[in-house]
Scaffold this motif. Structure first.
Motif, PDB file in Angstrom:
ATOM      1  N   VAL A  25       0.862  -1.185   0.000  1.00 21.82           N
ATOM      2  CA  VAL A  25       0.000   0.000   0.000  1.00 21.82           C
ATOM      3  C   VAL A  25       0.896   1.233   0.000  1.00 21.82           C
ATOM      4  CG1 VAL A  25      -1.745   1.305   1.250  1.00 21.82           C
ATOM      5  CG2 VAL A  25      -1.834  -1.197   1.251  1.00 21.82           C
ATOM      6  N   GLN A  26       0.581   2.145  -0.880  1.00 21.69           N
ATOM      7  CA  GLN A  26       1.321   3.409  -0.934  1.00 21.69           C
ATOM      8  C   GLN A  26       0.352   4.566  -0.792  1.00 21.69           C
ATOM      9  OE1 GLN A  26       3.532   3.147  -4.690  1.00 21.69           O
ATOM     10  NE2 GLN A  26       5.417   2.974  -3.487  1.00 21.69           N
ATOM     11  N   LEU A  27       0.756   5.533  -0.005  1.00 27.52           N
ATOM     12  CA  LEU A  27       0.002   6.771   0.120  1.00 27.52           C
ATOM     13  C   LEU A  27       0.899   7.884  -0.404  1.00 27.52           C
ATOM     14  CD1 LEU A  27      -1.583   6.397   3.659  1.00 27.52           C
ATOM     15  CD2 LEU A  27      -2.589   5.857   1.455  1.00 27.52           C
ATOM     16  N   VAL A  28       0.464   8.505  -1.472  1.00 24.43           N
ATOM     17  CA  VAL A  28       1.263   9.551  -2.105  1.00 24.43           C
ATOM     18  C   VAL A  28       0.609  10.893  -1.834  1.00 24.43           C
ATOM     19  CG1 VAL A  28       2.199  10.429  -4.261  1.00 24.43           C
ATOM     20  CG2 VAL A  28       2.043   7.962  -3.878  1.00 24.43           C
ATOM     21  N   GLU A  29       1.365  11.754  -1.186  1.00 20.19           N
ATOM     22  CA  GLU A  29       0.864  13.069  -0.796  1.00 20.19           C
ATOM     23  C   GLU A  29       1.367  14.127  -1.763  1.00 20.19           C
ATOM     24  OE1 GLU A  29       1.450  11.872   3.902  1.00 20.19           O
ATOM     25  OE2 GLU A  29       3.042  12.612   2.605  1.00 20.19           O
ATOM     26  N   SER A  30       0.591  15.180  -1.888  1.00 13.15           N
ATOM     27  CA  SER A  30       1.013  16.344  -2.660  1.00 13.15           C
ATOM     28  C   SER A  30       0.437  17.580  -2.007  1.00 13.15           C
ATOM     29  CB  SER A  30       0.569  16.230  -4.116  1.00 13.15           C
ATOM     30  OG  SER A  30      -0.834  16.149  -4.207  1.00 13.15           O
ATOM     31  N   GLY A  31       1.047  18.703  -2.338  1.00 12.44           N
ATOM     32  CA  GLY A  31       0.616  19.963  -1.751  1.00 12.44           C
ATOM     33  C   GLY A  31       1.545  20.363  -0.631  1.00 12.44           C
ATOM     34  N   GLY A  50      -2.938  33.539   7.637  1.00 15.61           N
ATOM     35  CA  GLY A  50      -4.167  33.940   6.959  1.00 15.61           C
ATOM     36  C   GLY A  50      -4.306  33.357   5.569  1.00 15.61           C
ATOM     37  N   GLY A  51      -3.255  32.752   5.074  1.00 19.80           N
ATOM     38  CA  GLY A  51      -3.289  32.171   3.739  1.00 19.80           C
ATOM     39  C   GLY A  51      -3.922  30.791   3.713  1.00 19.80           C
ATOM     40  N   SER A  52      -3.906  30.192   2.520  1.00 16.56           N
ATOM     41  CA  SER A  52      -4.532  28.887   2.309  1.00 16.56           C
ATOM     42  C   SER A  52      -3.568  27.937   1.603  1.00 16.56           C
ATOM     43  CB  SER A  52      -5.794  29.038   1.451  1.00 16.56           C
ATOM     44  OG  SER A  52      -6.752  29.854   2.092  1.00 16.56           O
ATOM     45  N   LEU A  53      -3.735  26.676   1.912  1.00 18.76           N
ATOM     46  CA  LEU A  53      -3.008  25.614   1.227  1.00 18.76           C
ATOM     47  C   LEU A  53      -3.916  24.401   1.123  1.00 18.76           C
ATOM     48  CD1 LEU A  53       0.507  25.652   2.984  1.00 18.76           C
ATOM     49  CD2 LEU A  53       0.033  26.285   0.602  1.00 18.76           C
ATOM     50  N   GLY A  54      -3.607  23.537   0.161  1.00 19.61           N
ATOM     51  CA  GLY A  54      -4.339  22.298   0.019  1.00 19.61           C
ATOM     52  C   GLY A  54      -3.400  21.117   0.015  1.00 19.61           C
ATOM     53  N   LEU A  55      -3.836  20.039   0.621  1.00 19.87           N
ATOM     54  CA  LEU A  55      -3.080  18.791   0.632  1.00 19.87           C
ATOM     55  C   LEU A  55      -3.924  17.702  -0.013  1.00 19.87           C
ATOM     56  CD1 LEU A  55      -1.772  18.775   4.329  1.00 19.87           C
ATOM     57  CD2 LEU A  55      -0.618  19.679   2.306  1.00 19.87           C
ATOM     58  N   SER A  56      -3.284  16.867  -0.796  1.00 22.29           N
ATOM     59  CA  SER A  56      -3.971  15.747  -1.409  1.00 22.29           C
ATOM     60  C   SER A  56      -3.215  14.458  -1.125  1.00 22.29           C
ATOM     61  CB  SER A  56      -4.095  15.947  -2.918  1.00 22.29           C
ATOM     62  OG  SER A  56      -4.939  17.030  -3.222  1.00 22.29           O
ATOM     63  N   CYS A  57      -3.956  13.372  -1.078  1.00 25.31           N
ATOM     64  CA  CYS A  57      -3.352  12.071  -0.817  1.00 25.31           C
ATOM     65  C   CYS A  57      -4.099  11.025  -1.630  1.00 25.31           C
ATOM     66  CB  CYS A  57      -3.456  11.748   0.671  1.00 25.31           C
ATOM     67  SG  CYS A  57      -2.844  10.110   1.141  1.00 25.31           S
ATOM     68  N   GLY A  97       4.834  12.148   4.395  1.00 24.71           N
ATOM     69  CA  GLY A  97       4.765  13.444   5.075  1.00 24.71           C
ATOM     70  C   GLY A  97       5.083  14.593   4.153  1.00 24.71           C
ATOM     71  N   THR A  98       4.416  15.705   4.383  1.00 24.20           N
ATOM     72  CA  THR A  98       4.671  16.913   3.595  1.00 24.20           C
ATOM     73  C   THR A  98       4.697  18.102   4.549  1.00 24.20           C
ATOM     74  OG1 THR A  98       3.960  18.205   1.668  1.00 24.20           O
ATOM     75  CG2 THR A  98       2.219  17.298   3.059  1.00 24.20           C
ATOM     76  N   GLN A  99       5.636  18.994   4.329  1.00 17.85           N
ATOM     77  CA  GLN A  99       5.847  20.117   5.238  1.00 17.85           C
ATOM     78  C   GLN A  99       4.883  21.258   4.929  1.00 17.85           C
ATOM     79  OE1 GLN A  99       8.184  20.474   7.866  1.00 17.85           O
ATOM     80  NE2 GLN A  99       7.054  22.374   8.290  1.00 17.85           N
ATOM     81  N   VAL A 100       4.290  21.786   5.984  1.00 19.81           N
ATOM     82  CA  VAL A 100       3.491  23.006   5.909  1.00 19.81           C
ATOM     83  C   VAL A 100       4.105  24.015   6.865  1.00 19.81           C
ATOM     84  CG1 VAL A 100       1.252  24.057   6.417  1.00 19.81           C
ATOM     85  CG2 VAL A 100       1.364  21.842   5.242  1.00 19.81           C
ATOM     86  N   THR A 101       4.451  25.175   6.344  1.00 16.86           N
ATOM     87  CA  THR A 101       5.051  26.216   7.158  1.00 16.86           C
ATOM     88  C   THR A 101       4.226  27.490   7.031  1.00 16.86           C
ATOM     89  OG1 THR A 101       7.274  25.297   6.844  1.00 16.86           O
ATOM     90  CG2 THR A 101       7.120  27.568   7.613  1.00 16.86           C
ATOM     91  N   VAL A 102       3.782  27.993   8.169  1.00 16.71           N
ATOM     92  CA  VAL A 102       2.997  29.229   8.195  1.00 16.71           C
ATOM     93  C   VAL A 102       3.815  30.265   8.960  1.00 16.71           C
ATOM     94  CG1 VAL A 102       0.799  30.307   8.745  1.00 16.71           C
ATOM     95  CG2 VAL A 102       0.897  27.854   8.227  1.00 16.71           C
TER      96      VAL A 102
END
Length: 120
Positions: free
Chosen positions: A1-7, A14-21, A113-118
């Motif tokens: 099983v593989q889970l591939v993340e993007s975003g 105050g900004g926006s981001l989207g993550l997909s898997c 895992g994918t990094q989100v920095t605010v």
């Protein structure tokens, strides 16, 4: 099983981001998909998840700001993150509870895992 993340990425407060898997592999069925967050120096916490009955759960800290996509049966999940705060910073991990065969127990699987920095 593989889970591939993007975003993910970097954004100002105050900004926006989207993550997909997307889940792939030899899978009989997917029962839950969601996201955990690992903040620097802190324990990982559930951010949001969606079940195959289309039941969504959110951490109190993200309610009203984050939205997880409805269950679509396509083994994909999207997390829309709005009104981001510095405390949302962390590594976001996609996870899924799946059945590999019709008779197997559910097992948990994680993305890389994918990094989100605010930050301003």
């Amino acid at each position: 099983v593989q889970l591939v993340e993007s975003g993910g990425g970097s954004v100002q407060p105050g900004g926006s981001l989207g993550l997909s898997c997307a889940a792939s592999g030899t899978i009989f069925g997917v029962n839950v998909m969601g996201w955990y967050r690992q903040a620097p120096g802190k324990q990982g916490d559930l951010v949001a998840e969606i079940t195959d009955h289309n039941r969504a759960t959110y951490a109190d800290s993200v309610k009203g700001r984050f939205t997880i996509s409805d269950w679509n049966g396509e083994r994909t999940v999207h997390l829309q993150m709005n009104s981001l705060k510095p405390e949302d910073t962390g590594v976001y991990y996609c996870y899924a509870l799946v059945k590999l065969t019709s008779t197997s127990e559910m097992t948990g699987h994680w993305g890389q895992g994918t990094q989100v920095t605010v930050s301003s």
